[in-house]
Enzyme design. Structure first.
Site, PDB file in Angstrom:
ATOM      1  N   SER A   1       0.880  -1.282   0.086  1.00  0.00           N
ATOM      2  CA  SER A   1       0.067  -0.119   0.126  1.00  0.00           C
ATOM      3  C   SER A   1       0.910   1.351   0.122  1.00  0.00           C
ATOM      4  O   SER A   1       0.418   2.337   0.018  1.00  0.00           O
ATOM      5  CB  SER A   1      -1.108  -0.119   1.248  1.00  0.00           C
ATOM      6  OG  SER A   1      -1.869  -0.918   1.136  1.00  0.00           O
TER       7      SER A   1
ATOM      8  N   ASP B   1     -11.053  -6.487   0.425  1.00  0.00           N
ATOM      9  CA  ASP B   1     -10.329  -5.387   1.335  1.00  0.00           C
ATOM     10  C   ASP B   1     -10.141  -6.386   2.576  1.00  0.00           C
ATOM     11  O   ASP B   1     -11.095  -7.225   2.965  1.00  0.00           O
ATOM     12  CB  ASP B   1     -10.832  -4.256   1.553  1.00  0.00           C
ATOM     13  CG  ASP B   1     -10.142  -3.194   1.749  1.00  0.00           C
ATOM     14  OD1 ASP B   1      -9.096  -3.634   2.603  1.00  0.00           O
ATOM     15  OD2 ASP B   1     -10.163  -2.109   1.444  1.00  0.00           O
TER      16      ASP B   1
ATOM     17  N   HIS C   1     -14.821  -0.197   4.917  1.00  0.00           N
ATOM     18  CA  HIS C   1     -14.393   1.133   5.208  1.00  0.00           C
ATOM     19  C   HIS C   1     -15.656   2.005   5.119  1.00  0.00           C
ATOM     20  O   HIS C   1     -15.748   3.257   5.706  1.00  0.00           O
ATOM     21  CB  HIS C   1     -13.351   1.664   4.554  1.00  0.00           C
ATOM     22  CG  HIS C   1     -12.130   0.929   4.641  1.00  0.00           C
ATOM     23  ND1 HIS C   1     -11.581  -0.014   3.973  1.00  0.00           N
ATOM     24  CD2 HIS C   1     -11.188   1.253   5.598  1.00  0.00           C
ATOM     25  CE1 HIS C   1     -10.352  -0.524   4.337  1.00  0.00           C
ATOM     26  NE2 HIS C   1     -10.040   0.214   5.618  1.00  0.00           N
TER      27      HIS C   1
ATOM     28  N   CYS D   1      -7.605   2.071   2.428  1.00  0.00           N
ATOM     29  CA  CYS D   1      -8.471   1.202   1.628  1.00  0.00           C
ATOM     30  C   CYS D   1      -8.143   0.778   0.159  1.00  0.00           C
ATOM     31  O   CYS D   1      -7.950   1.538  -0.873  1.00  0.00           O
ATOM     32  CB  CYS D   1      -9.721   2.192   1.695  1.00  0.00           C
ATOM     33  SG  CYS D   1     -11.147   1.385   0.806  1.00  0.00           S
TER      34      CYS D   1
END
Length: 590
Positions: free
Chosen positions: A338, A377, A381, A394
């Protein structure tokens, strides 16, 4: 009846005259030859007496090289990272040993008394034969007291072999920062093909890794020489009879001292944090490129290479499952996870894909149009804007960003920041990493079916997985570019200043500034910065715990990716901090 006209058999007068002429000629020739010999003797023994006298004495004088003192390596605060200590070593002069049979016998005798290992002999023999016959070649480094005593007992058995005192490289901090500093080791056959053997006469060690290798020319210095009087056995003596020569000495020039940007205090903090783990930490100063810390764990003690490792000792290092010889900071290529998301957020703004305040819904998974496959995921979220998506990392949000950007624009944008390229650090061994694209896939695979680029690959690259790898050094450099908003960023370097031999003046090196990355507006950079500050200081931030109670404002981005090898699945945990310095750290779970 006897004839009255009796013929004369000999002409005694003519014969006497001929004999006299020949005697005179022979005498003249002999006189001329004696005159020539006498003249030559007079020339050699009277007129040229001084010249030939000095020349004859020169047969008893040998010129011996004096190796220079290797330059020191210091950290930014003057802490010594590499110095030199006196050491004893066995050296061999082939001219005094004899032919190759005598050389083999001498090496065999040294093995027999336990001073050489059998497996070393072939390499030592090859190295000796590559040197000039009159050069003194080190064959055993850093003798201890027991080895010195052992050789002293058997010294009478050896001709052309003796103990010499030299300066040997020493690393006082052991394995600390070894992958940055590097090490020196014995000069081998390959080294001799690349160096000036005359300049390295009397020198037994050469840089093999890190700063020691990259700055070998500056660290080595210039050799000197001295004349010594030797006896018939080739051993140094003070004088021979009444002859006391005038012996010339040309002192060597020591190598330059190198000052690194490294701060050993920060380095040790990083190494302590990685203790017992496989991983790397890099800290950079973006404006100068100075590497503040470059840790790769586990490491190894470079002093063993200076002394000379046995085959068994090297095998243990080479076959260690933790690969201590690998410089993970420069050569460990890992999926960034990420940590790529801030740059994709910047790209989304540049290309008008999403506005910063526009929200997207995360229900815990994402599907491509026309496909039922779910890209998951780790949590749901809900609705997030761009700043929140960065802070909370996210995946679903950035799946959508990647889908809308497309791989061609993603590759073009990330290439501007240097993904898939070398940073250009000033030590060898750096790996470029990878940022895949359809063009790359066409080059990498031969079969047409394998050259097809799939939409799912683009989605994976949107969260830093798939065919994308970076090194910790590269990731720290990317963080520096984000921290400086693509403007004043320098190429990473370890050596920040040089102190010339014999001088107390430290001369800083000018940083090598890179071309500014004018790829986004100030407002667009603000969104990325705010999101990364939210990572460490905002509720819901993935590294919120690290920023609680901090005395200064800083920003960061976490990332976790899966790296699968043949028999080992490893989770790579990445933390990148952009302000006030750029840091990148990897930890490999076992």
């Amino acid at each position: 009846m006897v004839s009255s006209r009796q013929g004369r058999i000999k002409n005694y007068f003519a014969e006497n005259r001929l004999f006299a002429v020949r005697s005179i000629v022979a005498g003249l020739l002999a006189g001329i030859m004696l005159l020539l010999v006498g003249s030559r003797l007079f020339y050699l023994q009277v007129l040229r007496h001084d010249y030939y006298s000095n020349l004859s004495q020169g047969n008893r004088i040998r010129t011996e090289p004096i190796p220079p003192s290797r330059g020191l390596i210091l950290d930014r605060n003057g802490v010594v990272l590499a110095d030199n200590l006196p050491a004893f070593q066995i050296e061999l002069v082939r001219e005094q040993v004899g032919d190759t049979k005598s050389l083999d016998a001498t090496l065999g005798m040294l093995v027999g008394i336990g001073l050489l290992r059998p497996e070393e002999v072939s390499n030592i023999r090859r190295t000796v034969l590559l040197h000039k016959v009159y050069e003194s070649v080190p064959i055993k480094l850093q003798l201890n007291e027991e080895e010195m005593a052992l050789f002293a007992i058997h010294r009478y058995q050896f001709s052309g072999v003796d103990i010499r005192t030299r300066l040997a490289r020493h690393y006082p901090l052991g394995e600390s920062a070894v992958h940055a500093i590097g090490y020196v080791s014995a000069i081998n056959e390959q080294d001799l093909k690349q160096i000036d053997s005359d300049e390295y006469a009397g020198t037994s060690l050469i840089g093999k890794l890190g700063v020691e290798a990259a700055y070998e020319h500056q660290l080595h210095g210039k050799r000197g020489s001295r004349e010594i009087l030797v006896n018939a056995a080739g051993r140094p003596v003070d004088k021979q009879g009444d002859f006391t020569p005038h012996l010339n000495v040309r002192p060597p020039t020591a190598g330059d001292d190198l000052v690194l940007g490294l701060d050993i205090r920060v380095q040790k903090v990083a190494e302590t944090a990685l203790a017992g783990k496989r991983g790397a930490v890099v800290a950079l100063d973006p404006k100068t490129g100075d590497v503040i810390a470059l840790a790769s764990m586990p490491g190894f003690d470079p002093n063993g290479f200076v002394r000379g490792l046995s085959v068994a000792e090297y095998t243990v290092l080479r076959d260690n499952i933790d690969i201590p010889l690998l410089n993970r900071a420069l050569r460990g290529a890992y999926p960034p996870g990420s940590t790529v998301k801030p740059l994709y957020a910047l790209a989304a703004q540049k290309y008008g894909i999403l506005s910063p305040l526009q929200t997207q819904f995360c229900g815990g998974y994402f599907t491509l149009p026309g496909s039922s496959h779910q890209y998951r995921d780790d949590k749901k979220h809900g609705f997030l804007n761009m700043r929140q998506a960065i802070a909370q990392s996210c995946d679903v949000y950035f799946y959508r960003v990647a889908e809308r950007l497309g791989i061609d624009r993603m590759a073009e944008f990330m290439k501007a920041f240097g993904y898939g390229e070398l940073t250009g650090i000033d030590i060898p061994g750096e790996k470029a990493g990878l940022y895949a694209s359809p063009e790359w896939k066409r080059r990498a695979f031969k079969r047409q079916a394998e050259q097809v680029w799939f939409a799912g690959e683009t989605i994976s690259m949107g969260i830093g997985q798939g065919a994308i790898t970076v090194t910790p050094l590269q990731q720290a450099h990317f963080a520096a570019e984000i921290g400086e908003r693509g403007q004043i960023v320098a190429t990473p370097r370890l050596v920040s200043a040089i102190r010339t031999a014999g001088s107390n003046t430290i001369v800083p090196r000018s940083p090598r500034l890179e071309t500014p990355i004018d790829i986004a507006t100030s407002e667009q950079w603000d969104v990325v910065s705010d999101g990364m500050v939210g990572v460490v200081s905002g509720p819901g931030g993935t590294a919120y715990a690290s920023g609680v109670g901090a005395k200064y404002k800083f920003a960061g981005k976490t990332g976790t990716a899966q790296k699968i090898k043949v028999t080992l699945s490893q989770a790579l945990h990445v933390v990148v901090v952009a302000f006030p310095l750029a840091h990148a750290g990897w930890g490999e779970s076992r």
